[in-house]
Design a protein around this motif. Structure first.
Motif, PDB file in Angstrom:
ATOM      1  N   LEU A  28       0.836  -1.190   0.000  1.00  0.00           N
ATOM      2  CA  LEU A  28       0.000   0.000   0.000  1.00  0.00           C
ATOM      3  C   LEU A  28       0.880   1.252   0.000  1.00  0.00           C
ATOM      4  CD1 LEU A  28      -2.951   0.985   0.105  1.00  0.00           C
ATOM      5  CD2 LEU A  28      -2.718   1.096   2.596  1.00  0.00           C
ATOM      6  N   GLN A  29       0.579   2.197  -0.867  1.00  0.00           N
ATOM      7  CA  GLN A  29       1.372   3.419  -0.965  1.00  0.00           C
ATOM      8  C   GLN A  29       1.111   4.337   0.228  1.00  0.00           C
ATOM      9  OE1 GLN A  29       3.684   3.987  -3.309  1.00  0.00           O
ATOM     10  NE2 GLN A  29       3.207   1.980  -4.194  1.00  0.00           N
ATOM     11  N   LYS A  30       2.125   5.143   0.555  1.00  0.00           N
ATOM     12  CA  LYS A  30       1.994   6.067   1.694  1.00  0.00           C
ATOM     13  C   LYS A  30       0.862   7.056   1.467  1.00  0.00           C
ATOM     14  CE  LYS A  30       6.262   7.529   1.536  1.00  0.00           C
ATOM     15  NZ  LYS A  30       6.817   6.608   0.547  1.00  0.00           N
ATOM     16  N   GLU A  31       0.722   7.535   0.232  1.00  0.00           N
ATOM     17  CA  GLU A  31      -0.322   8.511  -0.048  1.00  0.00           C
ATOM     18  C   GLU A  31      -1.722   7.932   0.180  1.00  0.00           C
ATOM     19  OE1 GLU A  31       3.421   9.503  -1.996  1.00  0.00           O
ATOM     20  OE2 GLU A  31       2.164   7.712  -1.988  1.00  0.00           O
ATOM     21  N   CYS A  32      -1.911   6.684  -0.228  1.00  0.00           N
ATOM     22  CA  CYS A  32      -3.217   6.043  -0.006  1.00  0.00           C
ATOM     23  C   CYS A  32      -3.477   5.834   1.479  1.00  0.00           C
ATOM     24  CB  CYS A  32      -3.275   4.705  -0.734  1.00  0.00           C
ATOM     25  SG  CYS A  32      -3.185   4.834  -2.538  1.00  0.00           S
ATOM     26  N   LEU A  33      -2.446   5.441   2.209  1.00  0.00           N
ATOM     27  CA  LEU A  33      -2.607   5.225   3.644  1.00  0.00           C
ATOM     28  C   LEU A  33      -2.932   6.520   4.370  1.00  0.00           C
ATOM     29  CD1 LEU A  33      -2.509   3.057   5.773  1.00  0.00           C
ATOM     30  CD2 LEU A  33      -0.061   3.455   6.037  1.00  0.00           C
ATOM     31  N   ILE A  34      -2.297   7.616   3.951  1.00  0.00           N
ATOM     32  CA  ILE A  34      -2.604   8.917   4.545  1.00  0.00           C
ATOM     33  C   ILE A  34      -4.040   9.308   4.250  1.00  0.00           C
ATOM     34  CG2 ILE A  34      -2.091  11.389   4.396  1.00  0.00           C
ATOM     35  CD1 ILE A  34       0.813  10.695   4.045  1.00  0.00           C
ATOM     36  N   PHE A  35      -4.487   9.077   3.018  1.00  0.00           N
ATOM     37  CA  PHE A  35      -5.853   9.436   2.642  1.00  0.00           C
ATOM     38  C   PHE A  35      -6.873   8.668   3.486  1.00  0.00           C
ATOM     39  CE2 PHE A  35      -9.647   8.388   0.139  1.00  0.00           C
ATOM     40  CZ  PHE A  35     -10.144   9.664  -0.096  1.00  0.00           C
ATOM     41  N   TYR A  36      -6.693   7.363   3.611  1.00  0.00           N
ATOM     42  CA  TYR A  36      -7.639   6.563   4.388  1.00  0.00           C
ATOM     43  C   TYR A  36      -7.608   6.964   5.866  1.00  0.00           C
ATOM     44  CZ  TYR A  36      -8.003   3.566   0.274  1.00  0.00           C
ATOM     45  OH  TYR A  36      -8.221   3.091  -0.988  1.00  0.00           O
ATOM     46  N   SER A  37      -6.410   7.217   6.394  1.00  0.00           N
ATOM     47  CA  SER A  37      -6.294   7.583   7.802  1.00  0.00           C
ATOM     48  C   SER A  37      -6.962   8.926   8.089  1.00  0.00           C
ATOM     49  CB  SER A  37      -4.819   7.635   8.215  1.00  0.00           C
ATOM     50  OG  SER A  37      -4.202   6.373   8.037  1.00  0.00           O
ATOM     51  N   GLU A  38      -6.690   9.909   7.222  1.00  0.00           N
ATOM     52  CA  GLU A  38      -7.282  11.226   7.432  1.00  0.00           C
ATOM     53  C   GLU A  38      -8.792  11.201   7.211  1.00  0.00           C
ATOM     54  OE1 GLU A  38      -5.676  13.643   8.709  1.00  0.00           O
ATOM     55  OE2 GLU A  38      -3.767  12.547   8.662  1.00  0.00           O
ATOM     56  N   ALA A  39      -9.260  10.393   6.262  1.00  0.00           N
ATOM     57  CA  ALA A  39     -10.698  10.280   6.053  1.00  0.00           C
ATOM     58  C   ALA A  39     -11.382   9.665   7.273  1.00  0.00           C
ATOM     59  CB  ALA A  39     -10.982   9.439   4.810  1.00  0.00           C
ATOM     60  N   ALA A  40     -10.754   8.644   7.855  1.00  0.00           N
ATOM     61  CA  ALA A  40     -11.312   8.037   9.062  1.00  0.00           C
ATOM     62  C   ALA A  40     -11.300   9.017  10.227  1.00  0.00           C
ATOM     63  CB  ALA A  40     -10.527   6.778   9.420  1.00  0.00           C
ATOM     64  N   ALA A  41     -10.197   9.776  10.370  1.00  0.00           N
ATOM     65  CA  ALA A  41     -10.125  10.766  11.449  1.00  0.00           C
ATOM     66  C   ALA A  41     -11.171  11.860  11.270  1.00  0.00           C
ATOM     67  CB  ALA A  41      -8.725  11.373  11.495  1.00  0.00           C
ATOM     68  N   ALA A  42     -11.392  12.292  10.023  1.00  0.00           N
ATOM     69  CA  ALA A  42     -12.407  13.316   9.761  1.00  0.00           C
ATOM     70  C   ALA A  42     -13.800  12.805  10.089  1.00  0.00           C
ATOM     71  CB  ALA A  42     -12.325  13.767   8.307  1.00  0.00           C
ATOM     72  N   ALA A  43     -14.068  11.543   9.763  1.00  0.00           N
ATOM     73  CA  ALA A  43     -15.379  10.964  10.056  1.00  0.00           C
ATOM     74  C   ALA A  43     -15.615  10.870  11.562  1.00  0.00           C
ATOM     75  CB  ALA A  43     -15.496   9.594   9.409  1.00  0.00           C
ATOM     76  N   VAL A  44     -14.592  10.426  12.294  1.00  0.00           N
ATOM     77  CA  VAL A  44     -14.722  10.329  13.756  1.00  0.00           C
ATOM     78  C   VAL A  44     -14.906  11.713  14.374  1.00  0.00           C
ATOM     79  CG1 VAL A  44     -13.522   9.668  15.873  1.00  0.00           C
ATOM     80  CG2 VAL A  44     -13.447   8.169  13.877  1.00  0.00           C
ATOM     81  N   SER A  45     -14.141  12.689  13.898  1.00  0.00           N
ATOM     82  CA  SER A  45     -14.270  14.050  14.415  1.00  0.00           C
ATOM     83  C   SER A  45     -15.661  14.620  14.149  1.00  0.00           C
ATOM     84  CB  SER A  45     -13.203  14.953  13.792  1.00  0.00           C
ATOM     85  OG  SER A  45     -11.907  14.474  14.089  1.00  0.00           O
ATOM     86  N   LEU A  46     -16.188  14.325  12.971  1.00  0.00           N
ATOM     87  CA  LEU A  46     -17.524  14.813  12.634  1.00  0.00           C
ATOM     88  C   LEU A  46     -18.585  14.193  13.543  1.00  0.00           C
ATOM     89  CD1 LEU A  46     -19.371  16.460  10.793  1.00  0.00           C
ATOM     90  CD2 LEU A  46     -19.428  14.508   9.224  1.00  0.00           C
ATOM     91  N   VAL A  47     -18.472  12.904  13.793  1.00  0.00           N
ATOM     92  CA  VAL A  47     -19.435  12.235  14.663  1.00  0.00           C
ATOM     93  C   VAL A  47     -19.363  12.793  16.084  1.00  0.00           C
ATOM     94  CG1 VAL A  47     -20.052  10.023  15.714  1.00  0.00           C
ATOM     95  CG2 VAL A  47     -19.483  10.143  13.280  1.00  0.00           C
ATOM     96  N   LEU A  48     -18.137  13.017  16.587  1.00  0.00           N
ATOM     97  CA  LEU A  48     -17.986  13.537  17.947  1.00  0.00           C
ATOM     98  C   LEU A  48     -18.453  14.982  18.075  1.00  0.00           C
ATOM     99  CD1 LEU A  48     -14.490  12.049  18.903  1.00  0.00           C
ATOM    100  CD2 LEU A  48     -16.748  11.224  19.595  1.00  0.00           C
ATOM    101  N   SER A  49     -18.400  15.719  16.980  1.00  0.00           N
ATOM    102  CA  SER A  49     -18.798  17.131  17.035  1.00  0.00           C
ATOM    103  C   SER A  49     -20.282  17.348  16.739  1.00  0.00           C
ATOM    104  CB  SER A  49     -17.972  17.940  16.038  1.00  0.00           C
ATOM    105  OG  SER A  49     -18.207  17.511  14.705  1.00  0.00           O
TER     106      SER A  49
END
Length: 211
Positions: A66-87
């Protein structure tokens, strides 16, 4: 331990000894911390465990192609989703936040987001080139330097001096440096040596004898 159990990775004796020395130093620092609080150490320990789990998962994903760029995208997307749910319970307060109209706040917010991406990329780069233990030990060195500054009263004026606590912190820092040195020597020992190739461009001995 996680790398040995999950990834079947073995380490040399100096590496294991340096890690154990770091753990002993950390335990000494904790036991003689005059401002000890269970809640604080429980949160820090939970953060460390989750960080190790994240680094192990990232290393496995990188090893599987898995490329670093793809891993960053998935990680940041998951973090954004969690942040949205908590907010969501306070979403209205976030929308009407008064500082959104201030330029310097928006600039700092954007720079913080970009630096987060840069930090995440650098972390994945270290994991790709090394292993999670190396990243953890480098973070320990940073924590040791910060702890030394706290002991000198430069960052936290509430710190209460304790000789054993100070010795434990510095023991962990020295052990981290010892790990870096041991791991570097172990890596150098694994590098295959390339045999020297004799120069064949010159005249051969028979030709020299004939002349």
């Amino acid at each position: 331990v996680a790398q040995w159990y999950l990834r079947n990775k073995t380490f040399s004796f100096p590496v294991v000894a340096s890690v154990n020395l770091m753990v002993v130093g950390s335990l000494l620092a904790v036991v003689h911390d005059k401002t000890f609080e269970w809640e604080g150490y429980l949160l820090v320990t939970s953060n460390n465990v989750l960080t190790v789990a994240s680094q192990m998962a990232s290393k496995s994903a990188l090893d599987n192609g898995l490329q670093k760029e793809c891993l960053i995208f998935y990680s940041e997307a998951a973090a954004a989703a969690v942040s949205l749910v908590l907010s969501l319970p306070n979403l209205h307060s976030v929308i009407v936040f008064v500082h959104w109209s201030r330029l310097h706040f928006v600039v700092v917010f954007v720079l913080s987001t970009l630096l987060t991406l840069l930090l995440h990329y650098s972390t994945l780069w270290v994991l790709e080139k090394n292993n999670p233990l190396t990243l953890a030990m480098s973070t320990s060195i940073q924590s040791g330097v910060m702890g030394l500054m706290v002991c000198l009263g430069l960052l936290d004026p509430t710190y209460k001096w304790s000789l054993i606590n100070f010795v434990g912190l510095q023991m962990s820092t020295v052990a981290s440096l010892l790990y870096v040195w041991s791991d570097h020597r172990h890596s150098q020992a694994l590098v295959p040596t390339i045999p020297e190739i004799s120069d064949t461009t010159g005249p051969c001995k028979s030709c020299s004898n004939q002349t």
